[in-house]
Design an enzyme around this catalytic site. Sequence first.
Site, mmCIF file in Angstrom:
data_model
loop_
_atom_site.group_PDB
_atom_site.id
_atom_site.type_symbol
_atom_site.label_atom_id
_atom_site.label_comp_id
_atom_site.label_asym_id
_atom_site.label_seq_id
_atom_site.Cartn_x
_atom_site.Cartn_y
_atom_site.Cartn_z
ATOM 1 N N ILE A 134 0.823 -1.218 0.000
ATOM 2 C CA ILE A 134 0.000 0.000 0.000
ATOM 3 C C ILE A 134 0.859 1.273 0.000
ATOM 4 O O ILE A 134 0.340 2.363 -0.181
ATOM 5 C CB ILE A 134 -1.059 0.016 1.131
ATOM 6 C CG1 ILE A 134 -0.421 0.218 2.516
ATOM 7 C CG2 ILE A 134 -1.932 -1.230 1.094
ATOM 8 C CD1 ILE A 134 -1.436 0.620 3.597
ATOM 9 N N TYR B 68 0.992 6.852 15.922
ATOM 10 C CA TYR B 68 0.020 5.811 15.561
ATOM 11 C C TYR B 68 -1.406 6.344 15.772
ATOM 12 O O TYR B 68 -2.282 6.171 14.918
ATOM 13 C CB TYR B 68 0.279 4.572 16.416
ATOM 14 C CG TYR B 68 -0.668 3.421 16.152
ATOM 15 C CD1 TYR B 68 -0.524 2.611 15.023
ATOM 16 C CD2 TYR B 68 -1.716 3.135 17.028
ATOM 17 C CE1 TYR B 68 -1.392 1.545 14.789
ATOM 18 C CE2 TYR B 68 -2.581 2.078 16.799
ATOM 19 C CZ TYR B 68 -2.419 1.287 15.683
ATOM 20 O OH TYR B 68 -3.283 0.241 15.449
ATOM 21 N N VAL C 227 -5.495 -7.343 20.116
ATOM 22 C CA VAL C 227 -5.384 -8.663 19.490
ATOM 23 C C VAL C 227 -3.935 -9.173 19.519
ATOM 24 O O VAL C 227 -3.008 -8.419 19.194
ATOM 25 C CB VAL C 227 -5.872 -8.585 18.022
ATOM 26 C CG1 VAL C 227 -5.855 -9.977 17.390
ATOM 27 C CG2 VAL C 227 -7.276 -7.985 17.951
HETATM 28 P P1 NAP Z 1 0.531 -7.222 12.207
HETATM 29 O O1 NAP Z 1 0.422 -8.596 12.753
HETATM 30 O O2 NAP Z 1 1.782 -6.443 12.376
HETATM 31 O O3 NAP Z 1 0.149 -7.293 10.657
HETATM 32 C C1 NAP Z 1 0.171 -6.148 9.846
HETATM 33 C C2 NAP Z 1 0.005 -6.560 8.405
HETATM 34 O O4 NAP Z 1 0.052 -5.376 7.600
HETATM 35 C C3 NAP Z 1 1.136 -7.472 7.918
HETATM 36 O O5 NAP Z 1 0.616 -8.397 7.007
HETATM 37 C C4 NAP Z 1 2.063 -6.493 7.227
HETATM 38 O O6 NAP Z 1 2.880 -7.089 6.223
HETATM 39 C C5 NAP Z 1 1.024 -5.588 6.595
HETATM 40 N N1 NAP Z 1 1.590 -4.339 6.083
HETATM 41 C C6 NAP Z 1 2.325 -3.405 6.743
HETATM 42 N N2 NAP Z 1 2.701 -2.441 5.885
HETATM 43 C C7 NAP Z 1 2.194 -2.774 4.668
HETATM 44 C C8 NAP Z 1 2.257 -2.190 3.383
HETATM 45 N N3 NAP Z 1 2.927 -1.064 3.144
HETATM 46 N N4 NAP Z 1 1.606 -2.801 2.366
HETATM 47 C C9 NAP Z 1 0.927 -3.943 2.575
HETATM 48 N N5 NAP Z 1 0.866 -4.569 3.751
HETATM 49 C C10 NAP Z 1 1.498 -3.983 4.789
HETATM 50 O O7 NAP Z 1 -0.627 -6.279 12.808
HETATM 51 P P2 NAP Z 1 -2.135 -6.588 13.220
HETATM 52 O O8 NAP Z 1 -2.210 -6.491 14.686
HETATM 53 O O9 NAP Z 1 -2.665 -7.774 12.508
HETATM 54 O O10 NAP Z 1 -2.835 -5.267 12.642
HETATM 55 C C11 NAP Z 1 -3.746 -5.262 11.560
HETATM 56 C C12 NAP Z 1 -4.503 -3.930 11.589
HETATM 57 O O11 NAP Z 1 -5.241 -3.841 12.819
HETATM 58 C C13 NAP Z 1 -3.596 -2.707 11.563
HETATM 59 O O12 NAP Z 1 -4.188 -1.704 10.770
HETATM 60 C C14 NAP Z 1 -3.545 -2.272 13.025
HETATM 61 O O13 NAP Z 1 -3.232 -0.921 13.167
HETATM 62 C C15 NAP Z 1 -4.949 -2.606 13.463
HETATM 63 N N6 NAP Z 1 -5.125 -2.775 14.908
HETATM 64 C C16 NAP Z 1 -4.504 -3.775 15.592
HETATM 65 C C17 NAP Z 1 -4.727 -3.928 16.937
HETATM 66 C C18 NAP Z 1 -4.091 -5.047 17.736
HETATM 67 O O14 NAP Z 1 -4.322 -5.117 18.962
HETATM 68 N N7 NAP Z 1 -3.349 -5.945 17.116
HETATM 69 C C19 NAP Z 1 -5.560 -3.039 17.638
HETATM 70 C C20 NAP Z 1 -6.180 -2.023 16.924
HETATM 71 C C21 NAP Z 1 -5.978 -1.903 15.553
HETATM 72 P P3 NAP Z 1 4.410 -7.593 6.549
HETATM 73 O O15 NAP Z 1 4.285 -8.967 7.133
HETATM 74 O O16 NAP Z 1 5.033 -7.565 5.200
HETATM 75 O O17 NAP Z 1 5.016 -6.613 7.505
#
Ligand code: NAP
Length: 276
Positions: A63, A193, A230
């Site tokens: 992205i 963030y 999460v």
């Molecule tokens: P994660 O495990 O770090 O996964 C993030 C994903 O986004 C990975 O697949 C990563 O790919 C991908 N990504 C990062 N930069 C990218 C780019 N430029 N183009 C395409 N893909 C990209 O995080 P997560 O916890 O699953 O988070 C998913 C979403 O939920 C995020 O938007 C996060 O802000 C939101 N969120 C998470 C939580 C939580 O508690 N976990 C809470 C609130 C909101 P790579 O493997 O290549 O890095």
Amino acid sequence: MSNVQVAVVTGSNKGIGFAIVRALCKQFPGDVYLTARDPSRGREAVAKLQEEGLHVLFHQLDIDDLQSIRALRDFLKEKYGGLNVLVNNAGIAFKVHDTTPFAVQAEVTLKTNFFGTRNVCTELLPLVKPYGRVVNVSSMVSSSALGGCSRELQEKFRSDTITEDELVELMTKFVEDTKKSVHEKEGWPNTAYGVSKIGVTVLSRIQARMLNEKRKGDHILLNACCPGWVRTDMAGPKATKSPDEGAETPVYLALLPSDADGPHGQFLSNKTVRTW
Ligand code: NAP
């Protein structure tokens, strides 16, 4: 051109995005695309879901890279004539103890979480078919960060008339203010963030308004949501929800039935509309 329905999830090689794809493979009546910026990480993730007996497809998507976004856009246009479900999940976060200078953290975080997500929307929203569903994964941190903004900024971010250009200007100003070390004086909270997710939530409100104005008859529903806290690489092992539980609200919004007229333009957590 295929008339099969199609769903796309950004950043879905791991974490919540991966769990969203898993759930959509089970519940969405069409093709589901797992996307990843790194094709080998993407293909490994696809193989895991195939081992679970699920039918899943892959397309590369970074992205941060406009060319990559446009390649996906052209592919969807040619193969499906558009798309039915878009989940903007990809995101990044620096760890709390990361010593990278705050201005760098601000620039890098906003680049992906806000500007990257916006670029995906700019290229893909025009392709979303009638009765399409769009989910922008934001965070409750957007609400707490909003509370940490000056009264003037809060008014702007809650405004029902703020334009996308004005929002982009504000997000750009935040990054510039951090470089000059004046962001707190200018009314910003001390979280890159959080500000990036304010951007995602406000962008969703604006996009929903634009759909009301320009495509009212198309019944497209677009919302922002928080998945909860999460257990992923981003949030760590102490978080309270499993990735599959974190996927529940995004998947609920992605699969809102065709006779639903809401929620639309809202911010939700635990499948419940929250006050912005
Ligand atoms: P994660 O495990 O770090 O996964 C993030 C994903 O986004 C990975 O697949 C990563 O790919 C991908 N990504 C990062 N930069 C990218 C780019 N430029 N183009 C395409 N893909 C990209 O995080 P997560 O916890 O699953 O988070 C998913 C979403 O939920 C995020 O938007 C996060 O802000 C939101 N969120 C998470 C939580 C939580 O508690 N976990 C809470 C609130 C909101 P790579 O493997 O290549 O890095």
